[in-house]
Enzyme design. Structure first.
Site, short mmCIF file in Angstrom:
data_model
loop_
_atom_site.label_atom_id
_atom_site.label_comp_id
_atom_site.label_asym_id
_atom_site.label_seq_id
_atom_site.Cartn_x
_atom_site.Cartn_y
_atom_site.Cartn_z
CE LYS A 184 8.64 7.24 -3.70
NZ LYS A 184 9.12 6.52 -4.90
CG ASP A 232 5.19 -3.36 -4.95
OD1 ASP A 232 5.73 -4.43 -5.28
OD2 ASP A 232 5.77 -2.47 -4.31
CG ASN A 233 7.76 -0.67 -7.45
OD1 ASN A 233 6.97 -0.07 -6.71
ND2 ASN A 233 8.95 -1.05 -7.05
N GLY A 281 7.40 6.74 6.62
CA GLY A 281 6.54 7.51 5.72
C GLY A 281 7.28 8.61 4.97
NE ARG A 293 8.84 5.67 0.13
CZ ARG A 293 10.12 5.75 -0.16
NH1 ARG A 293 10.88 6.60 0.50
NH2 ARG A 293 10.65 4.98 -1.07
N GLY A 322 0.83 -1.22 0.00
CA GLY A 322 0.00 0.00 0.00
C GLY A 322 0.85 1.26 0.00
P1 AMP Z 1 9.20 0.83 -2.91
O1 AMP Z 1 10.34 -0.12 -2.80
O2 AMP Z 1 9.60 2.28 -2.75
O3 AMP Z 1 8.37 0.60 -4.14
O4 AMP Z 1 8.25 0.55 -1.64
C1 AMP Z 1 7.68 -0.70 -1.37
C2 AMP Z 1 6.66 -0.55 -0.28
O5 AMP Z 1 7.28 -0.05 0.90
C3 AMP Z 1 5.53 0.42 -0.60
O6 AMP Z 1 4.37 -0.07 0.06
C4 AMP Z 1 6.01 1.70 0.05
O7 AMP Z 1 4.95 2.57 0.35
C5 AMP Z 1 6.68 1.18 1.30
N1 AMP Z 1 7.73 2.07 1.80
C6 AMP Z 1 8.94 2.32 1.27
N2 AMP Z 1 9.63 3.19 2.03
C7 AMP Z 1 8.83 3.52 3.06
C8 AMP Z 1 8.96 4.40 4.18
N3 AMP Z 1 10.07 5.09 4.40
N4 AMP Z 1 7.92 4.48 5.02
C9 AMP Z 1 6.79 3.79 4.83
N5 AMP Z 1 6.61 2.95 3.80
C10 AMP Z 1 7.61 2.82 2.92
MG MG Z 2 6.87 1.19 -4.96
#
Ligand code: AMP
Ligand code: MG
Length: 517
Positions: free
Chosen positions: A129, A272-273, A142, A107, A104
């Protein structure tokens, strides 16, 4: 985290603000299963780090507003603009090939959709973001750090400049608020825009949880807003969900072909990306290739090389397969019948190779397809991969070579800058002979014109981003502006900025970019 009182009245869906934004928050008006309403967390004393006037114009924003304190506060998350209905959406996904369960917007906070002035009229979602914790933060803070926010901002606009489908980035704001990663860093917020931020993982979420009513609502929403032609498709027994899967497969194939052709490595192709609109999304440890190494891994956290450059086309198909599996309850009404779903995925296997070949032909200036094209394409990729010649510089010099050949075909010196790239001159000469014989029939000037519009002079190499980040840490944001201008029109010559199109310095190979952001 401040969660909105669910009983509080929802602001009207269309409201004029001082920014003259017209909000139409269709996603926020779906049922609550899809998101949690909340407001962004505040960040103290924000300042501008980077702004894209081109992105502002594409959104129909008043650029004077983008210079205002109201914009600075609103786009940092310190002020909720009237008409905006902020929320964080829920999705799941496969990460590095493994089902990761619920993820989800941990952040990212969607502010809503604004009506742009583009014709035909369309809406764009605006998302912050790094805007603070949400119910999906899973222990994270977040936040996003300054370095990764600058990279996402610049690369979004660079990809747009290259003509590659992508989410856009309007601006980055920073704060001296401290964020803990491997070291202490400072926080930043990127304002992104896209027609939709819905990912494959949104569909996986409701499918894996056996919430088929929600799955159908979400899929109908996406079809109605973004793929209306799927409703009228007569293919797949008139099943609009299979038509959607095919359309997404085709868009994804075209996007990945463009990545491969320009030498872009995404780095984290988790489901998810993956955008349901076939947009490049979630810029993390991405990289544009320096020397051409097909097995290059840009993500320091990817020890197995799952997302290596040459794996991207297959990984995209693997991800589409996950999407197909998620849509199975809507496509295959009979238990165990997967035929339509598999048929809808088939298109990727033909669209990707033909899109790839078309891109490579354009890189070589081959304006009219001919059977021997493939041999010339394969031989140059083979030669580049054994010699590890710089990918961007090679193609640009080849384009310049063709431009010179169009004017002075007998000048033997034309090929020298190209030959200089290869230690094995004989191997290069053999390829150039093969290519020259093949292009004999084409109009050289026309070919050069196509090549100079296809092979960029400027890409966001890691070291260029790194230099802008280092200066930004010292509160000098001028390098971000300079880079942005080059990357917005990467096919132009930009006299005086040759250094930005040069080989990477030795220290560039030591840059390690991981998932930490
Ligand atoms: P990402 O690798 O950036 O695509 O993130 C994968 C998942 O981790 C997604 O659900 C992001 O919202 C969550 N996420 C990444 N970094 C953070 C963070 N610093 N705080 C909260 N959620 C995060
Ligand atoms: Mg992501």
């Amino acid at each position: 985290m401040k969660t909105m009182n669910p009983l509080a009245p929802i602001p009207p869906s269309t409201t004029e603000t001082s920014a003259n934004l017209h909000w139409h928050n269709s996603f926020a008006h779906l049922q609550n299963d899809f998101f949690t309403r909340l407001v962004p967390s505040t960040l103290p004393s924000p300042y501008w780090v980077g702004r894209s006037l081109q992105a502002a114009q594409s959104l129909g924003l008043d650029t004077a507003w983008l210079a205002s304190d109201e914009a600075l506060q609103a786009l940092t998350g310190n002020l909720v603009l009237p008409g905006s209905e902020p929320l964080a959406s829920v999705y799941s996904g496969h990460q590095f090939g493994v089902w990761a369960g619920q993820l989800g917007d941990g952040r990212a906070i969607l502010l809503g959709e604004i009506q742009t002035s583009a014709q035909p009229l369309r809406t764009q979602e605006i998302q912050l973001k790094g805007a603070g914790r949400t119910p999906y933060s899973r222990g994270g803070d977040g936040r996003a750090v300054l370095r990764s926010s600058i990279r996402e901002f610049l690369c979004s606009e660079a990809m747009h400049g290259l003509g590659i489908p992508t989410t856009r980035a309007l601006c980055v704001t920073g704060s001296d608020a401290v964020v803990r990663r491997e070291a202490l860093e400072t926080a930043a917020v990127v304002t992104r825009s896209a027609p939709s931020f819905i990912r494959f993982g949104h569909f996986e979420h409701f499918s894996y949880n056996d919430q088929h009513t929600q799955l159908q609502t979400l899929t109908d929403y996406v079809i109605d807003r973004h793929y209306p032609a799927c409703r009228d498709s007569t293919k797949f027994n008139g099943n609009p969900y299979a038509a959607l899967l095919e359309a997404v497969s085709e868009r994804t194939a075209h996007m990945v072909a463009q990545w491969q052709a320009v030498g872009f490595c995404h780095g984290v192709m988790n489901t998810d990306n993956m955008s349901i609109l076939g947009l490049t999304i979630d810029y993390g440890p991405f990289q544009f290739l320096d020397g051409f190494n097909p097995a290059h891994i840009c993500n320091h956290s990817d020890s197995q090389g799952r997302y290596a450059y040459n794996k991207q086309p297959n990984v995209a198909y693997w991800n589409l397969f996950c999407l197909g599996q998620a849509l199975l309850p809507l496509i295959s009404t009979t238990e165990g019948d997967q035929e339509l779903t598999l048929a809808a995925l088939e298109s990727y296997k033909t669209v990707f190779p033909s899109a790839m070949e078309a891109r490579m032909r354009a890189k070589l200036g081959l304006t009219a397809p001919q059977p021997p094209d493939r041999a010339v394409i394969e031989s140059i990729l083979q030669l580049l991969s054994t010699t590890h010649v710089d990918y961007t510089i090679f193609w640009r010099r080849l384009s310049n070579y063709m431009a010179q050949m169009a004017h002075a075909p007998t000048n033997a010196a034309n090929a020298e800058p190209l030959r200089d790239l290869f230690l094995d001159r004989a191997a290069f000469d053999a390829w150039l002979l093969q290519y020259s014989e093949h292009i004999n029939a084409v109009d050289m000037a026309q070919a050069a014109d196509l090549m100079l519009k296809t092979n960029p002079k400027f890409v966001l190499r890691n070291h260029l981003g790194e230099q802008a980040i280092r200066a930004a840490h010292l509160k000098d944001f001028s390098e971000i502006d300079r880079l942005l201008k080059l990357l917005e029109s990467p096919f132009d010559e930009h006299p005086g900025f040759e250094a930005y199109a040069d080989f990477p310095p030795d220290w560039a190979s030591g840059i390690e970019i991981s998932c930490s952001s």
